[in-house]
Write an enzyme that holds these catalytic residues in place. Sequence first.
Site, PDB file in Angstrom:
ATOM      1  CB  CYS A  81     -15.488  42.417  25.363  1.00  0.00           C
ATOM      2  SG  CYS A  81     -17.032  43.310  25.208  1.00  0.00           S
TER       3      CYS A  81
ATOM      4  CB  CYS B  46     -18.769  40.450  25.742  1.00  0.00           C
ATOM      5  SG  CYS B  46     -18.488  41.797  24.596  1.00  0.00           S
ATOM      6  CG  ASP B  47     -16.408  37.545  27.492  1.00  0.00           C
ATOM      7  OD1 ASP B  47     -17.471  37.125  26.999  1.00  0.00           O
ATOM      8  OD2 ASP B  47     -15.353  37.638  26.855  1.00  0.00           O
TER       9      ASP B  47
END
Length: 509
Positions: A337, A340-341
């Site tokens: 992701c 997200c990361d």
Amino acid sequence: MKLDADIRAQLQQYLQLLEGDVVIKVSAGSDSVSRDMLDLLDELTGMSSRITVERAELARTPSFSVNRPGEDTGIVFAGVPLGHEFTSLVLALLQVSGRPPKVDDEVIERIKSIKGEYRFETYVSLSCHNCPDVVQALNVMSVLNPGISHTMIDGAAYKEEVERKEVMAVPTVYLNGEFFESGRMTLDDILNKLGVSADAAAFANKEPFDVLVIGGGPAGSSAAIYAARKGIRTGIVADRFGGQVNDTLGIENLISVKHTEGPQLAVALEEHVKEYPVDIMKSVRAEKLEKKDLIEVTLNNGAVLKSKTVIIATGARWRNLNVPGEEEFKNKGVAYCPHCDGPLFAGKQVAVVGGGNSGVEAAIDLAGIAAHVTLFEFMPELKADQVLQDRLYSLPNVTVHKNAQVKEITGSSKMEGITYIDRATGEEHHLAMDGVFVQIGLVPNTEWLEGVLERTRMGEIVVDSRGATAIPGVFAAGDCTNSAYKQIIISMGSGATAALSAFDYLIRN
Ligand SMILES: Cc1cc2nc3c(=O)[nH]c(=O)nc-3n(C[C@H](O)[C@H](O)[C@H](O)COP(=O)(O)OP(=O)(O)OC[C@H]3O[C@@H](n4cnc5c(N)ncnc54)[C@H](O)[C@@H]3O)c2cc1C
């Protein structure tokens, strides 16, 4: 550190909602984070006479715990919970003061029923939009169950600890000192992972449904709403309500909604379903489907649900590369992701595998964060839309390897490199790499229907234009089917089609 005027005003408003006294125990030193923490606590005590602060020895310095008078809740903030964690702080204060958390009664009972000692620790960054959900879920569990405690740890304030534990994705949760899970999780996800799903007895005496929907993403939610609006007995089984939209941020193509965010849409889907008399069964998975007099669906808790019609809307999940090192270095460099990361790879060397729209979009996003992005595409050409390719090739810190097969992800305690084969020459190459984002498409969640329903080579359920499958009374919708495109609005449309077809089937039979 002084709070900015907006945050101050918001805090002041929220603190008026405190229902009882709150005791904050603080362990602070002379470092700058400790000073900021003490400033924040000073502001809190200045705003509400219900809050008192006392010095204490806690496991980490700087940190503070939020408690009821005479009773520790186990909620600890190690770092200053501002940024995205500001809401987590406010909710912790309100819930500890006695305001009930906004959680279904059935979930509250499940949390209270957990026996034993569960010491959770969550590593976060204050700019992580996925972290507050996890922090807030674990705080709710700590408020409700004396055996559960939770510490939020701001990675920026605990750099040495984060590096020692090699935390490379946030949120990362530890349970009793062992790695538990990483990435966005809802309260249901956490309870599922702990094995605290609704037990079969709760479903034992359910009357057969007219329509039973399996899956609570856009397709399943839409199907349930359309079915319930016909006034027929509707149930929905959802492992993770909201489905894939939980994993995305900006959504700008849900027509008439100019902009929303995934988690917000996931909540809206569930709220909309709740407007109707739909029997919602969350955190359970369908494992078997059999056509008898009625259609019977067996769940992972052993319960068997019966229904006259079933709509399968189990969606899809990220496809894995299936190369050596992928599993080993998941959350240690291997990520799925980018939203997200991505921020964890600031200034680093990252790779993206996949030259479709999602891979190229990820590479463009990451190029703004990482030092350099290397994109690998298996085929001789990228498959992404031309506008995206143009943008990608205009970036100075991106290299594209086409006709390249990723062979292995290497490393020791964390990922350190990628080995790939140049398919034109057959030569093997190795590049040092801190992270890799795998963006090679989706796999439909249909393994549980093996041998039961006709599926394509890719595992997609074959449906006709009405969403009907080969079994009379069984319909399917959304990303788990052979629909041409996989999008939210398309899933919603096909969920509606399947529900109307199921209703039509009920009338005719
Ligand atoms: C990162 C990302 C970004 C995206 N961005 C966009 C975008 O901007 N715009 C857009 O239109 N689309 C976007 N999509 C695609 C969109 O999210 C999907 O097309 C859509 O969510 C599909 O809906 P669905 O209901 O078919 O499946 P899903 O959303 O996958 O939902 C499946 C549901 O079934 C449940 N389930 C699965 N197996 C079982 C089982 N055995 N028993 C019970 N329940 C089960 C799941 O828990 C979930 O509730 C994006 C997808 C991703 C991953």
